[in-house]
Scaffold this active site. Sequence first.
Site, PDB file in Angstrom:
ATOM      1  N   CYS A 160       5.403   7.690  -0.228  1.00  0.00           N
ATOM      2  CA  CYS A 160       3.995   7.301  -0.341  1.00  0.00           C
ATOM      3  C   CYS A 160       3.082   8.457   0.031  1.00  0.00           C
ATOM      4  CB  CYS A 160       3.707   6.111   0.576  1.00  0.00           C
ATOM      5  SG  CYS A 160       4.224   4.516  -0.100  1.00  0.00           S
ATOM      6  N   CYS A 260       5.026   1.185   3.598  1.00  0.00           N
ATOM      7  CA  CYS A 260       3.799   1.657   2.968  1.00  0.00           C
ATOM      8  C   CYS A 260       3.379   0.761   1.810  1.00  0.00           C
ATOM      9  CB  CYS A 260       4.019   3.086   2.476  1.00  0.00           C
ATOM     10  SG  CYS A 260       2.624   3.805   1.626  1.00  0.00           S
TER      11      CYS A 260
END
Length: 463
Positions: A160, A260
């Site tokens: 991420c 995430c």
Amino acid sequence: MSLLVFSFYLVSAYSMLWPPSSSHSPPPLSPAPPGLSDPPGPASRGDLDPYLSCSAPGRRLRIAVLLSGGVDSSVALRLLRAAGHSCTAFYLKIWFQEDFENFWSECPWEEDLKYAQAVCEQVNVPLEVVHLTDEYWKNVVSYIIEEYRSGRTPNPDVLCNTRIKFGAFVDAISSMEFDFIASGHYAKVVHSSNHIDNASELNLSEDMVKDQTYFLSHLSQAQLKRLIFPLGCISKDEVRKLAARFDLPNKDRKDSQGICFLGKIKFSEFVARHIGEMEGVILEAETGDFLGSHRGFWFYTIGQRQGLRLPGGPWYVVEKDTKYNVVFVSRNYFSVDKRRRLFRVGSLKWLTGARPTEISQLRCKVRHGPGFYNCSLSLELGENGQEDVALVQLPKDDQGLAAGQFAAFYQDRTCIGSGVILESLNDQGFPVCQKALEIARMEDKSKLGTPVKIKAKPEGTVG
């Protein structure tokens, strides 16, 4: 690249954007103009000076701030404002959350966005919402799915940061010509006085428990040069106190603990939706006893004890047969020497852009947390004859070493890079008995009948 959709909040949004230029490299840090006034707030700039050392105080910078609606990024925004910078906040919204809207009466991202709006309205900072649908699927979700299908344990948070927060997002705002991008990460970026020509460093934060350099260890030097982390010089306790001092709308919000961008979605729901379920059997590694059923080997990682739903525990996942969809468990996970101290790491990325010159006395992390190992590594060519592979030696065994996770390397307090753990070379694994292996290869497991009645674990034995 997919169509990037921007939603605008506050009429002053466009006043914060600068015209594009031929280069997107941040300009040298320049002194603040005379008479620069402090942003409004409950405390004066002087009161906040002890907290601003990671916010480039005394300069007038144009900063894009990633705002999640949580306390950390909100305090980071306020510190940057207190340091005299011109800020625009961005909230990243992706398909993944929309895909699960029907799980709740209210969309899981709406609460986050409302808090982000309220934080920005306090200090008249414009907020934009950036949609990165295709980028997130292509660069993160599809990778996670394939890794789990292969029986490996990926780290979505590293991806991420590298591919979305400081990858696709930076590409999306490149024409806006910000000097830096900031977020609420607990890490410290050290930029040299000659910011353009010299390498920037990623250093450990002051809060070693919250330190997130592990999750940032796969960034490139070009990405690192663009970043400022205001929280790198203060502790989590101080962040909470500052949130109360600023009277932030989200000052009492709990920290997010999930992967995430998952938000309120449980990880098992994510796996079930995108990989599916396939019933398999759970076998005791030492005896081959049929203990129960599971929904698919990809829901489990080595060393896991949650979600097995077996009595008489604690039980731990000790091995997986990905071909026959079998999970082996034991109550003796920590009493067996699994000899995991020598392993290979691929997909290496060094934060300076070049191989480190000293690799015999390093420290490394094989998971997020305050713990380090002293380590040494040697570099060799991989199977393709081009990409480097590191052979890493630890001073003692790590029983939770997992293929697919990242190993991050450090010289003193500086993170120098990381790579993906490929395999443990001297890993003997957990000793699964021959009977259990034979049962695992059975084509028709319905012949196993009903699970055995599990006896209580004898007292005094080590789990």
